[in-house]
Design an enzyme around this catalytic site. Structure first.
Site, PDB file in Angstrom:
ATOM      1  CE  LYS A   9      -4.019  -2.410   1.868  1.00 23.66           C
ATOM      2  NZ  LYS A   9      -5.180  -2.370   2.793  1.00 23.66           N
ATOM      3  CG  PHE A  57     -13.943   0.941   5.940  1.00 23.73           C
ATOM      4  CD1 PHE A  57     -13.259   0.476   4.819  1.00 23.73           C
ATOM      5  CD2 PHE A  57     -14.876   0.100   6.548  1.00 23.73           C
ATOM      6  CE1 PHE A  57     -13.486  -0.805   4.313  1.00 23.73           C
ATOM      7  CE2 PHE A  57     -15.116  -1.192   6.046  1.00 23.73           C
ATOM      8  CZ  PHE A  57     -14.419  -1.630   4.924  1.00 23.73           C
ATOM      9  CB  THR A  91      -8.429  -6.331   8.674  1.00 25.99           C
ATOM     10  OG1 THR A  91      -8.889  -7.438   7.882  1.00 25.99           O
ATOM     11  CG2 THR A  91      -8.647  -5.031   7.915  1.00 25.99           C
ATOM     12  NE  ARG A 102      -3.437  -6.392   6.187  1.00 26.42           N
ATOM     13  CZ  ARG A 102      -4.600  -6.830   5.691  1.00 26.42           C
ATOM     14  NH1 ARG A 102      -5.328  -7.698   6.367  1.00 26.42           N
ATOM     15  NH2 ARG A 102      -5.010  -6.405   4.511  1.00 26.42           N
ATOM     16  CG  ASN A 112      -4.334  -2.981   6.347  1.00 21.29           C
ATOM     17  OD1 ASN A 112      -4.005  -2.546   5.243  1.00 21.29           O
ATOM     18  ND2 ASN A 112      -5.442  -3.668   6.529  1.00 21.29           N
ATOM     19  CG  HIS A 115      -5.162  -6.448  -1.268  1.00 23.09           C
ATOM     20  ND1 HIS A 115      -6.451  -6.436  -0.786  1.00 23.09           N
ATOM     21  CD2 HIS A 115      -5.145  -7.312  -2.316  1.00 23.09           C
ATOM     22  CE1 HIS A 115      -7.197  -7.255  -1.536  1.00 23.09           C
ATOM     23  NE2 HIS A 115      -6.428  -7.792  -2.464  1.00 23.09           N
TER      24      HIS A 115
HETATM   25  O1  CDP Z   1      -7.803  -6.230   3.604  1.00 29.91           O
HETATM   26  P1  CDP Z   1      -8.733  -7.197   4.295  1.00 29.91           P
HETATM   27  O2  CDP Z   1      -9.346  -8.202   3.363  1.00 29.91           O
HETATM   28  O3  CDP Z   1      -8.105  -7.821   5.507  1.00 29.91           O
HETATM   29  O4  CDP Z   1      -9.927  -6.310   4.902  1.00 29.91           O
HETATM   30  P2  CDP Z   1     -11.278  -5.788   4.232  1.00 29.91           P
HETATM   31  O5  CDP Z   1     -12.355  -5.932   5.241  1.00 29.91           O
HETATM   32  O6  CDP Z   1     -11.502  -6.403   2.889  1.00 29.91           O
HETATM   33  O7  CDP Z   1     -11.012  -4.222   4.060  1.00 29.91           O
HETATM   34  C1  CDP Z   1     -10.244  -3.727   2.985  1.00 29.91           C
HETATM   35  C2  CDP Z   1      -9.321  -2.640   3.507  1.00 29.91           C
HETATM   36  O8  CDP Z   1     -10.114  -1.557   3.999  1.00 29.91           O
HETATM   37  C3  CDP Z   1      -8.456  -3.023   4.703  1.00 29.91           C
HETATM   38  O9  CDP Z   1      -7.280  -3.733   4.346  1.00 29.91           O
HETATM   39  C4  CDP Z   1      -8.149  -1.667   5.307  1.00 29.91           C
HETATM   40  O10 CDP Z   1      -7.100  -0.994   4.604  1.00 29.91           O
HETATM   41  C5  CDP Z   1      -9.446  -0.912   5.062  1.00 29.91           C
HETATM   42  N1  CDP Z   1     -10.338  -0.894   6.242  1.00 29.91           N
HETATM   43  C6  CDP Z   1     -10.458   0.289   6.994  1.00 29.91           C
HETATM   44  O11 CDP Z   1      -9.810   1.295   6.681  1.00 29.91           O
HETATM   45  N2  CDP Z   1     -11.293   0.310   8.094  1.00 29.91           N
HETATM   46  C7  CDP Z   1     -12.022  -0.769   8.443  1.00 29.91           C
HETATM   47  N3  CDP Z   1     -12.815  -0.715   9.506  1.00 29.91           N
HETATM   48  C8  CDP Z   1     -11.918  -1.959   7.683  1.00 29.91           C
HETATM   49  C9  CDP Z   1     -11.069  -1.991   6.594  1.00 29.91           C
HETATM   50 MG    MG Z   2     -10.716  -8.011   1.809  1.00 27.24          MG
END
Ligand code: CDP
Ligand code: MG
Length: 139
Positions: A9, A57, A91, A102, A112, A115
């Site tokens: 990222k 978010f 996450t 992470r 974080n 991806h």
């Molecule tokens: O990346 P991952 O699949 O673990 O999480 P996601 O639920 O698919 O969310 C995508 C991305 O959104 C995360 O990797 C974070 O960068 C961001 N995010 C955030 O800023 N705040 C949250 N409460 C959840 C996710």
């Molecule tokens: Mg995801």
């Protein structure tokens, strides 16, 4: 052999963490089947994260993902999707296990660091979102 997509990222690229992160990925047994550094427009970042459209978010996520260059790569390995998710960790870096990427490289749930595709079907879609046939190899 299975393929998955990873993105280093913008904040991690900006903080010069990419080489350390790619080393950790290679140490864990992944091979690089494609890689490039690009900057996403906010339109393309929104498309990539379409599943999160409308979530609280999402706007900040799109802004963060389009804030500077990213390094995007296709990684290969047996069980690449599952194994990259576990290398990457939760996450939220605060909730991530010690030794996960992470936990080591993340600043916050938004920043974080990395991806990882979260399913085999999704990985196929995400790899073709970023790479043409000419840009990817069967390592
Ligand atoms: O990346 P991952 O699949 O673990 O999480 P996601 O639920 O698919 O969310 C995508 C991305 O959104 C995360 O990797 C974070 O960068 C961001 N995010 C955030 O800023 N705040 C949250 N409460 C959840 C996710
Ligand atoms: Mg995801």
């Amino acid at each position: 052999m299975e393929y998955t997509l990873t993105i280093i990222k913008p904040h991690a690229v900006r903080d010069n963490k990419a080489i350390a992160m790619l080393s950790m990925i290679a140490e864990a047994g992944f091979r690089i089947a494609a890689m490039k550094m690009i900057r996403l427009s906010s339109f393309r970042a929104g498309e990539f994260y379409a599943e999160h459209a409308g979530k609280p978010f999402c706007e900040q996520l799109v802004k963060m993902m389009s804030s500077g260059p990213i390094i995007v790569a296709i990684l290969s390995k047996d069980h690449a999707v599952r194994d990259l998710r576990s290398l990457v960790g939760n996450t939220d870096p605060e909730k991530a296990d010690p030794g996960t990427m992470r936990k080591i490289f993340g600043n916050s749930i938004r920043e974080n660091a990395i991806h990882a595709s979260d399913g085999v079907e999704k990985a196929l879609k995400e790899c073709s979102f970023f790479f043409s046939e000419m840009e990817r190899f069967s390592f």
